[in-house]
Design a protein around this motif. Sequence first.
Motif, PDB file in Angstrom:
ATOM      1  N   TYR A   1       4.390   3.637  16.982  1.00 34.70           N
ATOM      2  CA  TYR A   1       3.426   3.320  15.933  1.00 34.70           C
ATOM      3  C   TYR A   1       2.342   4.384  15.842  1.00 34.70           C
ATOM      4  CZ  TYR A   1       5.382  -1.392  15.603  1.00 34.70           C
ATOM      5  OH  TYR A   1       6.217  -2.468  15.411  1.00 34.70           O
ATOM      6  N   PHE A   2       1.923   4.648  14.595  1.00 36.26           N
ATOM      7  CA  PHE A   2       0.811   5.538  14.311  1.00 36.26           C
ATOM      8  C   PHE A   2      -0.271   4.698  13.646  1.00 36.26           C
ATOM      9  CE2 PHE A   2       4.723   7.892  14.310  1.00 36.26           C
ATOM     10  CZ  PHE A   2       4.425   9.097  14.935  1.00 36.26           C
ATOM     11  N   LEU A   3      -1.409   4.551  14.318  1.00 42.26           N
ATOM     12  CA  LEU A   3      -2.525   3.798  13.766  1.00 42.26           C
ATOM     13  C   LEU A   3      -3.357   4.787  12.957  1.00 42.26           C
ATOM     14  CD1 LEU A   3      -3.912   1.086  13.603  1.00 42.26           C
ATOM     15  CD2 LEU A   3      -5.030   1.548  15.777  1.00 42.26           C
TER      16      LEU A   3
ATOM     17  N   TRP B   1       0.850  -1.187   0.000  1.00 44.60           N
ATOM     18  CA  TRP B   1       0.000   0.000   0.000  1.00 44.60           C
ATOM     19  C   TRP B   1       0.888   1.240   0.000  1.00 44.60           C
ATOM     20  CZ3 TRP B   1      -5.170  -0.328  -0.597  1.00 44.60           C
ATOM     21  CH2 TRP B   1      -5.791  -1.552  -0.300  1.00 44.60           C
ATOM     22  N   ILE B   2       0.486   2.244  -0.786  1.00 44.26           N
ATOM     23  CA  ILE B   2       1.187   3.523  -0.808  1.00 44.26           C
ATOM     24  C   ILE B   2       0.247   4.550  -0.173  1.00 44.26           C
ATOM     25  CG2 ILE B   2       2.376   5.231  -2.207  1.00 44.26           C
ATOM     26  CD1 ILE B   2       3.603   2.424  -2.309  1.00 44.26           C
ATOM     27  N   ILE B   3       0.710   5.164   0.913  1.00 45.96           N
ATOM     28  CA  ILE B   3      -0.144   6.046   1.715  1.00 45.96           C
ATOM     29  C   ILE B   3       0.418   7.462   1.718  1.00 45.96           C
ATOM     30  CG2 ILE B   3      -1.237   6.362   3.973  1.00 45.96           C
ATOM     31  CD1 ILE B   3      -0.494   3.389   4.519  1.00 45.96           C
ATOM     32  N   SER B   4      -0.466   8.430   1.450  1.00 46.55           N
ATOM     33  CA  SER B   4      -0.068   9.835   1.465  1.00 46.55           C
ATOM     34  C   SER B   4      -1.157  10.669   2.137  1.00 46.55           C
ATOM     35  CB  SER B   4       0.164  10.356   0.038  1.00 46.55           C
ATOM     36  OG  SER B   4       1.254   9.698  -0.570  1.00 46.55           O
ATOM     37  N   GLY B   5      -0.722  11.653   2.898  1.00 49.92           N
ATOM     38  CA  GLY B   5      -1.677  12.533   3.566  1.00 49.92           C
ATOM     39  C   GLY B   5      -1.048  13.230   4.749  1.00 49.92           C
TER      40      GLY B   5
ATOM     41  N   LYS C   1       5.267   3.391   2.016  1.00 45.93           N
ATOM     42  CA  LYS C   1       4.995   2.059   1.487  1.00 45.93           C
ATOM     43  C   LYS C   1       4.997   1.024   2.612  1.00 45.93           C
ATOM     44  CE  LYS C   1       6.678  -1.272  -1.961  1.00 45.93           C
ATOM     45  NZ  LYS C   1       7.737  -1.531  -2.982  1.00 45.93           N
ATOM     46  N   VAL C   2       3.902   0.268   2.698  1.00 48.13           N
ATOM     47  CA  VAL C   2       3.811  -0.807   3.694  1.00 48.13           C
ATOM     48  C   VAL C   2       3.217  -2.046   3.039  1.00 48.13           C
ATOM     49  CG1 VAL C   2       3.600   0.718   5.693  1.00 48.13           C
ATOM     50  CG2 VAL C   2       1.541   0.010   4.467  1.00 48.13           C
ATOM     51  N   ASP C   3       3.518  -3.202   3.625  1.00 48.93           N
ATOM     52  CA  ASP C   3       2.942  -4.425   3.061  1.00 48.93           C
ATOM     53  C   ASP C   3       1.494  -4.589   3.501  1.00 48.93           C
ATOM     54  OD1 ASP C   3       2.817  -5.980   5.570  1.00 48.93           O
ATOM     55  OD2 ASP C   3       4.997  -6.039   5.424  1.00 48.93           O
ATOM     56  N   ASP C   4       0.822  -5.527   2.883  1.00 52.53           N
ATOM     57  CA  ASP C   4      -0.623  -5.686   3.075  1.00 52.53           C
ATOM     58  C   ASP C   4      -0.992  -5.995   4.520  1.00 52.53           C
ATOM     59  OD1 ASP C   4      -3.232  -5.692   1.855  1.00 52.53           O
ATOM     60  OD2 ASP C   4      -3.264  -7.852   2.149  1.00 52.53           O
TER      61      ASP C   4
ATOM     62  N   ASP D   1       9.719   4.671  11.791  1.00 56.89           N
ATOM     63  CA  ASP D   1      10.926   4.731  10.973  1.00 56.89           C
ATOM     64  C   ASP D   1      10.674   4.477   9.491  1.00 56.89           C
ATOM     65  OD1 ASP D   1      12.484   5.281  13.199  1.00 56.89           O
ATOM     66  OD2 ASP D   1      12.881   3.162  13.619  1.00 56.89           O
ATOM     67  N   LEU D   2       9.422   4.389   9.092  1.00 55.08           N
ATOM     68  CA  LEU D   2       9.118   4.159   7.678  1.00 55.08           C
ATOM     69  C   LEU D   2       9.579   5.337   6.820  1.00 55.08           C
ATOM     70  CD1 LEU D   2       5.527   2.648   7.946  1.00 55.08           C
ATOM     71  CD2 LEU D   2       7.534   1.486   6.999  1.00 55.08           C
ATOM     72  N   GLU D   3      10.098   5.030   5.652  1.00 56.95           N
ATOM     73  CA  GLU D   3      10.512   6.073   4.725  1.00 56.95           C
ATOM     74  C   GLU D   3       9.292   6.863   4.267  1.00 56.95           C
ATOM     75  OE1 GLU D   3      12.922   6.563   0.475  1.00 56.95           O
ATOM     76  OE2 GLU D   3      12.740   4.589   1.440  1.00 56.95           O
TER      77      GLU D   3
END
Length: 388
Positions: A168-170, A151-155, A218-221, A189-191
């Motif tokens: 962690y951010f839920l 998944w590609i997440i933006s916001g 970018k994160v896995d499913d 620490d995600l890019e």
Amino acid sequence: MMNLFVKTEHQRLWLQRLHEKRTKFNDQSTQIDELAMFPKESIQDLVDMGYSSITLPKSYGGEGISIYGMVLLQETLASFDATTALSIGWNLGVIGDIFEKKLWDDEKLTFFAEEILNGALVNRSVSEAQTGSPSRGGRPGTNAVKKGDSWIISGRKNFTTASPALTYFLTSAWIEEKQKVGFFLLHKDLEGLTIDETWDVISMRGSGSHDLVLQNVKVDDSKLVELPDTPGGQLSGWNLHIPACYLGIAQSARDYAIHFANHHSPNSLNGPISQLPNVQQHLGEMDLELIKARHLIYSVAAAYDDESRSNYLTNELGVVKHTVTNAAISIIDKAMRIVGAKSLQRSNPLQRYYRDVRAGLHNPPMDDMTIKNLALSAIKQEKAIDDN
């Protein structure tokens, strides 16, 4: 208060452990406010003593403390330092809610429990500038797009309390292909994940409620952990950590005012101002508000913890937040009237208490929603009686 509301030795033990930190936390509270400094050291102290995992069920290695117990401890902690209490409170509430409702599958819950026991901290990131409070049901502008197995997440998310310390951010995001809002568990620490230090307000200045910025993260499913039917969600009993915090602040203001009244003796009197009828009126009204608010929050917390009664709760959680927050504002106003103009000095804690409790008006649920829901429930109940 302890003798009246403490029910178990487990609660008493944790209260004693918190009281060991009282002087340290209280001494730091002024600096935290003045410098808008996140209380990293205080939060780490709580993590080190295992406090950050107390709402994790015993079956997963936690303390398994009830909502009632959490309220008791959070009220106490807030009376030492409100910023520290509110910051850790969100972590406690999120953990309690996830595991109580089994919002994730067993594999994800087991993984997350291990992370929590190792000191990880979490909070939900849901508020956005365009949508306002998530409790009102606005669709998030943050988007998640599927690419292969990822998944590609933006916001951008606002008001992410305790962001400097979170592991962690839920995070909520709109998933176009599912036409639903989903929640992703994002590691700090995600890019592409950064914190924009935007928090510049007069209340809870050190809470680190900055913006979470996501740029093609970018994160896995497997990190899509929730697909709720109602993203705004039903109110959770674990959100009682919010009014518990403001109740603790009100208690501190009351204690300060009583001490001041008993020790302030202007030369126009033959003793302290506590002998004056108008001062006694304020003091009595403060305790009246405290007693009403405290009995309400603990009775509702106990009802929520009781499976035989919890299903009968309707609007009580919102009523607690409304009642306690507004009572806290009233109590601190009366305390400041007793102390007078000195309460406005920057060195006086009352002005900080006054500013901090105002933040409660903007925590969910909002006062207008609580009143509206009460009215709608009454109308629905009356119609149901007529239909029968």
